[in-house]
Design a protein around this motif. Structure first.
Motif, PDB file in Angstrom:
ATOM      1  N   SER A  39       0.864  -1.182   0.000  1.00  0.00           N
ATOM      2  CA  SER A  39       0.000   0.000   0.000  1.00  0.00           C
ATOM      3  C   SER A  39       0.901   1.232   0.000  1.00  0.00           C
ATOM      4  O   SER A  39       2.073   1.157   0.373  1.00  0.00           O
ATOM      5  CB  SER A  39      -0.910   0.009   1.234  1.00  0.00           C
ATOM      6  N   VAL A  40       0.349   2.371  -0.435  1.00  0.00           N
ATOM      7  CA  VAL A  40       1.163   3.583  -0.521  1.00  0.00           C
ATOM      8  C   VAL A  40       1.555   4.056   0.878  1.00  0.00           C
ATOM      9  O   VAL A  40       2.592   4.687   1.062  1.00  0.00           O
ATOM     10  CB  VAL A  40       0.440   4.670  -1.345  1.00  0.00           C
ATOM     11  N   ALA A  41       0.746   3.722   1.879  1.00  0.00           N
ATOM     12  CA  ALA A  41       1.051   4.109   3.254  1.00  0.00           C
ATOM     13  C   ALA A  41       0.455   3.067   4.189  1.00  0.00           C
ATOM     14  O   ALA A  41      -0.325   2.222   3.759  1.00  0.00           O
ATOM     15  CB  ALA A  41       0.456   5.488   3.553  1.00  0.00           C
ATOM     16  N   ALA A  42       0.839   3.126   5.441  1.00  0.00           N
ATOM     17  CA  ALA A  42       0.237   2.233   6.442  1.00  0.00           C
ATOM     18  C   ALA A  42      -1.037   2.887   6.955  1.00  0.00           C
ATOM     19  O   ALA A  42      -1.179   4.107   6.940  1.00  0.00           O
ATOM     20  CB  ALA A  42       1.213   1.989   7.582  1.00  0.00           C
ATOM     21  N   LYS A  99      -4.370  17.247   9.358  1.00  0.00           N
ATOM     22  CA  LYS A  99      -3.704  17.532   8.079  1.00  0.00           C
ATOM     23  C   LYS A  99      -4.361  16.764   6.926  1.00  0.00           C
ATOM     24  O   LYS A  99      -4.963  15.711   7.134  1.00  0.00           O
ATOM     25  CB  LYS A  99      -2.221  17.108   8.159  1.00  0.00           C
ATOM     26  N   GLN A 100      -4.210  17.322   5.718  1.00  0.00           N
ATOM     27  CA  GLN A 100      -4.693  16.637   4.520  1.00  0.00           C
ATOM     28  C   GLN A 100      -3.661  15.579   4.090  1.00  0.00           C
ATOM     29  O   GLN A 100      -2.451  15.776   4.245  1.00  0.00           O
ATOM     30  CB  GLN A 100      -4.877  17.641   3.374  1.00  0.00           C
ATOM     31  N   LEU A 101      -4.152  14.482   3.532  1.00  0.00           N
ATOM     32  CA  LEU A 101      -3.254  13.444   2.999  1.00  0.00           C
ATOM     33  C   LEU A 101      -2.624  13.905   1.685  1.00  0.00           C
ATOM     34  O   LEU A 101      -3.221  14.705   0.957  1.00  0.00           O
ATOM     35  CB  LEU A 101      -4.051  12.170   2.693  1.00  0.00           C
ATOM     36  N   PRO A 102      -1.441  13.402   1.353  1.00  0.00           N
ATOM     37  CA  PRO A 102      -0.924  13.609  -0.008  1.00  0.00           C
ATOM     38  C   PRO A 102      -1.899  13.004  -1.026  1.00  0.00           C
ATOM     39  O   PRO A 102      -2.607  12.047  -0.698  1.00  0.00           O
ATOM     40  CB  PRO A 102       0.401  12.830  -0.005  1.00  0.00           C
ATOM     41  N   GLU A 103      -1.901  13.531  -2.234  1.00  0.00           N
ATOM     42  CA  GLU A 103      -2.775  12.957  -3.268  1.00  0.00           C
ATOM     43  C   GLU A 103      -2.312  11.553  -3.635  1.00  0.00           C
ATOM     44  O   GLU A 103      -1.126  11.235  -3.578  1.00  0.00           O
ATOM     45  CB  GLU A 103      -2.756  13.849  -4.516  1.00  0.00           C
ATOM     46  N   THR A 106      -9.513  11.086  -2.483  1.00  0.00           N
ATOM     47  CA  THR A 106      -9.700  12.030  -1.387  1.00  0.00           C
ATOM     48  C   THR A 106      -8.377  12.317  -0.704  1.00  0.00           C
ATOM     49  O   THR A 106      -7.489  11.473  -0.700  1.00  0.00           O
ATOM     50  CB  THR A 106     -10.715  11.498  -0.346  1.00  0.00           C
ATOM     51  N   THR A 107      -8.262  13.538  -0.141  1.00  0.00           N
ATOM     52  CA  THR A 107      -7.110  13.862   0.704  1.00  0.00           C
ATOM     53  C   THR A 107      -7.566  14.104   2.139  1.00  0.00           C
ATOM     54  O   THR A 107      -6.781  14.505   2.985  1.00  0.00           O
ATOM     55  CB  THR A 107      -6.371  15.123   0.185  1.00  0.00           C
TER      56      THR A 107
END
Lengths: 344, 344
Positions: free
Chosen positions: A182-185, A197-201, A212-213
């Motif tokens: 996955s791109v992140a955990a 905070k908003q997530l990176p795209e 979504t961010t």
């Protein structure tokens, strides 16, 4: 000046194993789990260190893991070594299977270790490092829970499905990587949410499958694989090889079984082991060729994976592992309170 | 109305093989290469179809491939099948090794096919599809030339290093993916340059290792791996396993040997083959579990890899392969002109 405590690797292992056996794990299970947790703490992998003890106990409290599991290693004259983990954590099962699959790989050139019916809470680098320390190259992979949408999809289906690889290096720490596909955990999404905070795209989709961010919308939706359709394909390969093929849970099945992502997931694990001596077939020195490639990467300033871990390990081995007062309190709380002290 | 020509798969195979044997390839070499090229054209993979013939002839003209190579398959009672490609193209070597490694995988559960001293110009999906059609799962990988900087690096070192995977599906086309571990193919950079367009961010670095979106600067610098450090790690794994470990060229060695990226690269190839029947060990139906996962991906509207190819294949099989007048002219020019007609 710091209030931190320095504790030796051995002392911390005894302490963690004591917490686990006090809660009901057998001595062999407790020792194997403790070795893995302390290895994480030793390498400054805080997300796989002492922090994990409570999750292990929570999974036991929910009766989703067998604390006195007795893994059975099954081998024949094939290249497949299978360990039935007896519904226990994967650590002892792996430790018992590792020397057997190493022997098969040395004999046959390539061999595979399948762990079935295990519960998994750790990284996969301990597996591939163990093989590298035996002079063998290895890949390791497993499903997890369905929290990731396939590229182009909209709903959680794939797991964060880690993939690890190890390559032995003469006289030094091995070349090792271990990452989620996955791109992140999922934990990172939660940290963004708490920080407002908003997530990176490109990290997630919402419950309707739209990009979504917003971390709250993402947590209600699905994460995305790393590397778009390529990472999605690798994650799918892991579901097929380390789930369907080995007769164990895929990520949606693991989530159905547990009904939550707050407990350690039940599934299997696949490790493919290569003996470079056999694979090179006398065509030159595989180790020297590997060194030339690895040194060329480091030589242009690119970071080798796991280097931060190995640096932390060296420090832990020489001066001990440094724990904060909060971490020491956590250890004392779980040691004294047992399963009753476990928070949901 | 169109001036395009429809030609059957069989007729095109005879035509392409004739061009190759006329230029000096032996009949078995020419036939095997033609089967691969026509498979690309049949599947509407234009970049691996008829377009590749001239590159094969160019490599022969430069005396960098043995046109009469006689691959030798070496097997013993291990899980390693090795084919010495005798400095020929990889296609015939693979065709000769495939049934042997399939037999070993069925006997041992997992086996590996190593091709050494081959020259490679094709995709890797023919390899994994061949295995899937035999009911076996497979990974295939090989280095290429040093044109890609490792993540965090600045100079070309890794190849575009393709990675392919195949999984057999009962009664249908297999689940197959095959992709470069670079973010893009070198040819795509060239297309951007000709179109006067800027590259997307993250594709390349300039000769000083700084990120660039200028295609000319990128072509003088290095491409980047897909998926940042994760893709870079997978590409490095391919150099180690399918280069160093099998006693064959890594990507910088392949580039040193040829001195150019306009000829097909010389190196080895690694294919890992699993028998799902053996690997599942009687724990349920691996094929049915795989179908559930694959159908769940397609069911949420995500594209399965290779579907475009399979759709094109179905059309080619029923009505023939459609070639443009330019493609027919190219075939006639190479058939009539032989090596003398080859452009640099």
């Amino acid at each position: 000046m710091t209030d931190n405590t320095l504790i030796s690797i051995q002392d911390l292992t005894v302490l963690v194993s004591g917490i686990l056996t006090n809660a009901g794990f057998s001595q062999p299970q407790g020792d194997a789990i403790a070795r893995t947790i302390v290895a994480g703490e030793r390498d400054a992998c805080k997300s796989h260190g002492v922090y994990r003890i409570e999750g292990c106990l929570r999974t036991l409290k929910a009766e989703k893991v067998n604390p006195v599991a007795q893994p059975k290693v099954m081998q024949d004259d094939s290249a497949v070594v299978r360990v039935d983990a007896d519904a226990g954590f994967a650590n002892l099962a792996f430790e018992m299977g590792a020397p057997v699959v190493a022997e098969r790989a040395r004999k046959l050139g390539i061999a595979t270790l399948i762990i079935n019916d295990c519960t998994h809470f750790a990284a996969l680098w301990p597996e591939v490092e163990t093989m590298a320390n035996l002079g063998l190259a290895a890949m390791a992979m497993c499903p997890s829970y369905a929290t990731v949408a396939p590229a182009g999809g909209s709903k959680p289906l794939l797991g964060t499905n880690p993939f690890a690889f190890g390559w032995p290096r003469p006289g030094g720490t091995p070349y090792v990587f271990d990452f989620a596909t996955s791109v992140a955990a999922r934990g990172e999404l939660e940290l963004y949410r708490r920080a407002g905070k908003q997530l990176p795209e490109g990290w997630a989709v919402d419950a309707d499958g739209n990009p979504t961010t917003d971390p709250t919308a993402a947590l209600a939706g699905a994460m995305l694989p790393f590397g778009a359709h390529k990472g999605s394909a690798i994650s799918t390969m892991i579901e097929l090889l380390a789930g369907a093929m080995i007769g164990d849970f895929t990520s949606p099945e693991a989530l159905d079984y547990l009904g939550t992502t707050t407990l350690a997931p039940r599934h299997g694990e696949l490790i493919v082991v290569f003996d470079p001596l056999r694979m090179s077939g006398g065509r030159g020195d595989a180790a020297a060729k590997g060194e030339a490639m690895i040194e060329a990467i480091a030589g242009q300033g690119a970071r080798l994976p796991s280097q931060r871990r190995f640096t932390a390990r060296q420090k832990s081995q020489s001066v001990g592992i440094e724990l904060t007062p909060a971490e020491m309190d956590e250890l004392a709380r779980l040691r004294d309170g047992g399963l009753a002290a476990v928070r949901d």
